[in-house]
Enzyme design. Sequence first.
Site, short mmCIF file in Angstrom:
data_model
loop_
_atom_site.label_atom_id
_atom_site.label_comp_id
_atom_site.label_asym_id
_atom_site.label_seq_id
_atom_site.Cartn_x
_atom_site.Cartn_y
_atom_site.Cartn_z
N SER A 126 0.84 -1.20 0.00
CA SER A 126 0.00 0.00 0.00
C SER A 126 0.87 1.24 0.00
O SER A 126 1.63 1.48 0.94
CB SER A 126 -0.91 0.01 1.23
OG SER A 126 -1.51 1.30 1.35
N HIS A 132 -1.32 -1.34 -4.22
CA HIS A 132 -2.57 -1.01 -3.53
C HIS A 132 -2.67 0.51 -3.34
O HIS A 132 -1.79 1.13 -2.75
CB HIS A 132 -2.62 -1.73 -2.18
CG HIS A 132 -3.93 -1.63 -1.48
ND1 HIS A 132 -5.03 -2.39 -1.82
CD2 HIS A 132 -4.34 -0.85 -0.45
CE1 HIS A 132 -6.04 -2.09 -1.03
NE2 HIS A 132 -5.66 -1.14 -0.18
N ASP A 145 -5.03 3.60 -1.93
CA ASP A 145 -6.12 3.90 -1.00
C ASP A 145 -6.69 5.28 -1.27
O ASP A 145 -6.05 6.30 -0.99
CB ASP A 145 -5.59 3.84 0.44
CG ASP A 145 -5.31 2.41 0.87
OD1 ASP A 145 -6.23 1.59 0.80
OD2 ASP A 145 -4.16 2.13 1.28
N MET A 181 -9.44 8.02 -0.30
CA MET A 181 -10.30 8.38 0.84
C MET A 181 -10.92 9.76 0.61
O MET A 181 -10.28 10.65 0.05
CB MET A 181 -9.48 8.41 2.13
CG MET A 181 -8.76 7.12 2.42
SD MET A 181 -7.92 7.17 4.01
CE MET A 181 -6.94 5.67 3.91
N HIS A 220 -8.58 0.81 -3.90
CA HIS A 220 -9.50 0.61 -2.77
C HIS A 220 -10.20 1.93 -2.50
O HIS A 220 -9.59 2.87 -1.97
CB HIS A 220 -8.66 0.14 -1.57
CG HIS A 220 -9.43 -0.05 -0.31
ND1 HIS A 220 -8.81 -0.20 0.93
CD2 HIS A 220 -10.77 -0.15 -0.06
CE1 HIS A 220 -9.73 -0.35 1.86
NE2 HIS A 220 -10.92 -0.31 1.30
N MET A 261 -12.42 4.21 -0.53
CA MET A 261 -13.06 4.46 0.76
C MET A 261 -13.80 5.79 0.63
O MET A 261 -13.44 6.80 1.23
CB MET A 261 -12.01 4.48 1.87
CG MET A 261 -11.51 3.08 2.21
SD MET A 261 -9.92 3.07 3.07
CE MET A 261 -8.85 3.16 1.64
N MET A 290 -11.36 -5.71 5.68
CA MET A 290 -10.61 -4.72 6.47
C MET A 290 -10.32 -5.31 7.85
O MET A 290 -11.24 -5.69 8.57
CB MET A 290 -11.41 -3.43 6.63
CG MET A 290 -11.49 -2.56 5.38
SD MET A 290 -9.92 -2.10 4.62
CE MET A 290 -9.02 -1.42 6.02
N GLY A 319 -3.04 4.19 7.87
CA GLY A 319 -2.07 3.11 7.91
C GLY A 319 -1.52 2.95 9.32
O GLY A 319 -1.77 3.80 10.19
N ASP A 378 -6.58 -6.40 4.55
CA ASP A 378 -5.99 -5.06 4.52
C ASP A 378 -6.04 -4.43 5.91
O ASP A 378 -7.13 -4.21 6.46
CB ASP A 378 -6.79 -4.21 3.52
CG ASP A 378 -6.22 -2.82 3.30
OD1 ASP A 378 -5.13 -2.52 3.82
OD2 ASP A 378 -6.88 -2.03 2.59
C1 DX5 Z 1 -6.36 1.67 5.60
C2 DX5 Z 1 -5.97 1.30 4.20
C3 DX5 Z 1 -4.86 0.33 4.13
C4 DX5 Z 1 -3.58 0.82 4.76
C5 DX5 Z 1 -2.93 -0.34 5.43
O1 DX5 Z 1 -7.58 2.34 5.60
O2 DX5 Z 1 -7.06 0.72 3.50
O3 DX5 Z 1 -4.62 -0.10 2.81
O4 DX5 Z 1 -2.68 1.36 3.84
O5 DX5 Z 1 -1.81 0.11 6.11
P1 DX5 Z 1 -1.05 -0.83 7.16
O6 DX5 Z 1 -0.58 -2.04 6.40
O7 DX5 Z 1 0.05 0.04 7.62
O8 DX5 Z 1 -2.03 -1.19 8.24
ZN ZN Z 2 -6.61 -0.29 1.52
#
Ligand code: DX5
Ligand code: ZN
Length: 220
Positions: free
Chosen positions: A9, A34, A36, A38, A67, A69, A138, A145, A176
Site C-alpha cells: 500500500s 494497492h 487507498d 479516501m 481501494h 473508501m 478490512m 495506515g 488489509d
Molecule cells: C487503511 C488502508 C490500508 C492501509 C494499510 O484504511 O485501507 O490499505 O494502507 O496500512 P497498514 O498495512 O500500515 O495497516
Molecule cells: Zn486499503
Amino acid sequence: MPGYTLAPSILSADFANLQAALGLINRSAADWVHCDVMDGHFVPNLTFGMPVLRALRPHTPKPLDVHLMIEAPERYIDAFADAGADILTVHYEVSPHLHRTLAAIRARGMRPGISLNPSTPVEVLTDILPAADLVLIMSVNPGFGGQQFIEQTYSKLRRLRALADALNPGLVIEVDGGVTLANAGALLAAGATALVAGNAIFGTPDPVATIGQFKAIGPE
Ligand code: DX5
Ligand code: ZN
C-alpha cells in the site's frame, strides 16, 4: 507451494516521491500496487484521487489495486477506469445497489471488488459473491495506515473461505490493515489469497527485501 498475491500500500510511502515508491515496487516481487482513495466522509481522512492515479499509471506495469473508501463510489467508476485502475473495490457499507455497481465496474474492463469494514459480517455477501472477483476484508477500521490488527479477522476469513468455496471458488480474498510478517502465514491459513501491507513494508529500511520476505511466507 502456490503463491499468494502481495499488494504493497503506497499510503505508507513518501507522498512527495510516489514515483520512487513505484520504482521500488517494480524492482520487487510484489504483485499489485494497492492505492487507498479516501474522501473525508466515509472515512475520517483524505488521500488522493483520479489525477494522482493517472499520473502513477505510466510508472508501473503492475496492476493498480484501487481501494475506494468513498461515499457513492458508483459516481466515479468511469473516472477510475479512465485513470488506469485494474481492480476497483467499493465498500459494501456505501453501496445499496452493489449488483449494478459491480456490473458497471466489469463493463469498464476492471475487476470488481467488495470491501467490508471490521463490523460488517461476511454473511451479507451471500447473494452477491458470484458477481465479485475479490473481497477485501478490512482488518483495521479504514482511514489510516499503521493501525493495530483486529484479531476477529481470522474468524471472518474462515467464514468467507467457506462461503467462497460454495459460491465462488476463484474469489480473491484480500486482507488489509495491520498485516505483518508475523501474521501473514496465519492469514493465508485462514483463507486469504492476497495481502495488503503498508507500514510493514514501507516502514522498514529495505522495502524490496521485506517484500521478498513476505513473498517467501506460506500458510502456517
Ligand atoms: C487503511 C488502508 C490500508 C492501509 C494499510 O484504511 O485501507 O490499505 O494502507 O496500512 P497498514 O498495512 O500500515 O495497516
Ligand atoms: Zn486499503
